[in-house]
Design an enzyme around this catalytic site. Structure first.
Site, PDB file in Angstrom:
ATOM      1  N   ASN A  57       0.849  -1.423   0.009  1.00 36.05           N
ATOM      2  CA  ASN A  57       0.015   0.084   0.034  1.00 36.05           C
ATOM      3  C   ASN A  57       1.039   1.239   0.049  1.00 36.05           C
ATOM      4  OD1 ASN A  57      -2.611  -1.585   0.138  1.00 36.05           O
ATOM      5  ND2 ASN A  57      -1.714  -1.960   2.546  1.00 36.05           N
ATOM      6  N   CYS A  66      -4.850  -7.979  -4.153  1.00 38.50           N
ATOM      7  CA  CYS A  66      -5.301  -6.831  -4.759  1.00 38.50           C
ATOM      8  C   CYS A  66      -6.023  -7.357  -6.194  1.00 38.50           C
ATOM      9  CB  CYS A  66      -4.176  -5.937  -5.020  1.00 38.50           C
ATOM     10  SG  CYS A  66      -4.713  -4.277  -6.026  1.00 38.50           S
ATOM     11  N   ASN A  68      -7.609  -5.714  -8.681  1.00 37.17           N
ATOM     12  CA  ASN A  68      -7.168  -4.922  -9.657  1.00 37.17           C
ATOM     13  C   ASN A  68      -5.904  -5.184 -10.072  1.00 37.17           C
ATOM     14  OD1 ASN A  68      -9.794  -3.586 -10.320  1.00 37.17           O
ATOM     15  ND2 ASN A  68      -9.298  -2.265  -8.398  1.00 37.17           N
ATOM     16  N   HIS A 158     -12.802  -6.720   4.754  1.00 36.44           N
ATOM     17  CA  HIS A 158     -13.651  -5.748   4.255  1.00 36.44           C
ATOM     18  C   HIS A 158     -14.878  -5.689   5.312  1.00 36.44           C
ATOM     19  CE1 HIS A 158     -11.484  -5.315   0.179  1.00 36.44           C
ATOM     20  NE2 HIS A 158     -11.426  -6.657   0.515  1.00 36.44           N
ATOM     21  N   GLU A 207      -9.573   2.500   1.260  1.00 39.60           N
ATOM     22  CA  GLU A 207      -8.631   1.219   1.616  1.00 39.60           C
ATOM     23  C   GLU A 207      -7.679   1.492   2.368  1.00 39.60           C
ATOM     24  OE1 GLU A 207      -7.460  -1.153  -1.663  1.00 39.60           O
ATOM     25  OE2 GLU A 207      -8.275   0.287  -3.423  1.00 39.60           O
ATOM     26  N   ARG A 208      -7.694   0.504   3.261  1.00 36.55           N
ATOM     27  CA  ARG A 208      -6.376   0.534   4.358  1.00 36.55           C
ATOM     28  C   ARG A 208      -5.206   0.833   3.843  1.00 36.55           C
ATOM     29  NH1 ARG A 208      -5.533  -5.879   6.525  1.00 36.55           N
ATOM     30  NH2 ARG A 208      -4.893  -6.460   4.356  1.00 36.55           N
ATOM     31  N   CYS A 216     -11.540  -1.012  -6.198  1.00 31.86           N
ATOM     32  CA  CYS A 216     -11.157  -2.052  -5.671  1.00 31.86           C
ATOM     33  C   CYS A 216     -11.608  -3.149  -5.956  1.00 31.86           C
ATOM     34  CB  CYS A 216     -11.315  -1.561  -4.080  1.00 31.86           C
ATOM     35  SG  CYS A 216     -10.588  -2.944  -2.719  1.00 31.86           S
ATOM     36  N   GLY A 217     -10.911  -4.032  -6.364  1.00 33.85           N
ATOM     37  CA  GLY A 217     -11.529  -5.268  -6.889  1.00 33.85           C
ATOM     38  C   GLY A 217     -11.922  -6.324  -5.836  1.00 33.85           C
ATOM     39  N   GLY A 219     -12.737  -5.437  -2.956  1.00 30.67           N
ATOM     40  CA  GLY A 219     -13.752  -4.639  -2.163  1.00 30.67           C
ATOM     41  C   GLY A 219     -15.043  -4.775  -2.978  1.00 30.67           C
TER      42      GLY A 219
END
Length: 275
Positions: A57, A66, A68, A158, A207-208, A216-217, A219
């Site tokens: 991140n 992740c 995406n 999430h 996003e954290r 966010c994929g 998410g």
């Protein structure tokens, strides 16, 4: 590269990897003094799959998954000649993911479907400090407001809040405070979702470690699962994000979640590391 505006700096580490990765991530992700991005993603060799991914991140913390980023790696390895197959496997910290790559008219990958595996609802594995993942009521720090959320892990935690209010006051105000709420032992991504039909959900995400992102994929997958789980939507939905749309299918036969969406390369080059 980016998936619906969720942008990362991708580093080809097939022949070697840089050191001081947390520091490098913060340096490269800085949108004013670096390249700019939601973090960095490394493409590495794997002993258990075709390729391996590590993602960091923007604050330098390492994440397990992740969605995406997985799609973008699929595009990178095909477009750059690291594979000529359109079905590949990718090792992540949350397990091996299975990718199906779809070339466009120019022969380069235009979109990717990822088998994201099974969602997790067990509080101890999400991880979530609560007796149940459904209807968790939390008090927002500093404001005292009570909010109900559904917790789902898609390889990372999430918290999904179903609301008609997708305003900045919610996303930018409540999002960061819930990311670090004590119910999350390892922090969490916070999704704000509005149901617009049985097959349509509009979503914004905090996003954290990165703040609000364009998409966010994981998410989107978690939101689709939470909506179906609570009877708010079908199991096949389109998630409308700030950066565009993702198609999510929670397959009843296998219990696996499938995500389909685009991947885009913006530019490439050699980075002169700051001293």
């Amino acid at each position: 590269m980016h998936g619906l505006g969720n942008d990362y700096v991708y580093i080809d580490c097939m022949e070697g990897c840089p050191d001081r990765l947390e520091e490098l991530t913060r340096e490269m992700s800085n949108r004013h003094c670096g390249i700019g991005g939601d973090g960095i993603i490394l493409i590495l060799p794997s002993e258990t799959a075709d390729f391996r991914m590590r993602m960091f991140n923007a604050d330098g913390s390492e994440g397990a998954m992740c969605g995406n980023g997985v799609r973008c790696i699929g595009k990178y390895v095909f477009d750059h000649g690291l594979t000529d197959r359109t079905s590949i496997t990718l090792e992540t910290l949350s397990g091996v993911k299975y990718l199906t790559l779809f070339p466009g008219a120019d022969g380069k990958i235009a979109k990717v479907t990822v088998d994201m595996g099974e969602p997790c609802f067990e509080p101890a594995r999400i991880p979530l400090d609560a007796p149940s993942n459904l209807g968790v009521r939390v008090t927002v720090p500093s404001s005292g407001e009570e909010i109900e959320l559904t917790a789902v892990s898609m390889g990372n935690p999430h918290g999904i809040i179903f609301t008609d209010d997708l305003s900045d006051a919610n996303v930018l105000g409540i999002g960061p405070r819930l990311e670090t709420h004590p119910i999350w032992p390892d922090r969490a991504n916070i999704e704000f979702a509005r149901i617009e039909g049985a097959g349509d959900i509009r979503m914004r995400v905090w996003e954290r470690g990165s703040g609000e992102t364009m998409a966010c994929g994981t998410g989107a997958c978690a939101t689709a699962v939470a909506a179906a789980l609570t009877g708010r939507s079908d199991r096949d939905v389109t998630i409308h994000l700030l950066g565009g749309d993702l198609e999510i299918k929670w397959d009843e036969a296998t219990n696996h979640v499938f995500m389909t969406g685009p991947a885009t390369e913006v530019f490439s080059g050699i980075y002169a590391r700051q001293q």
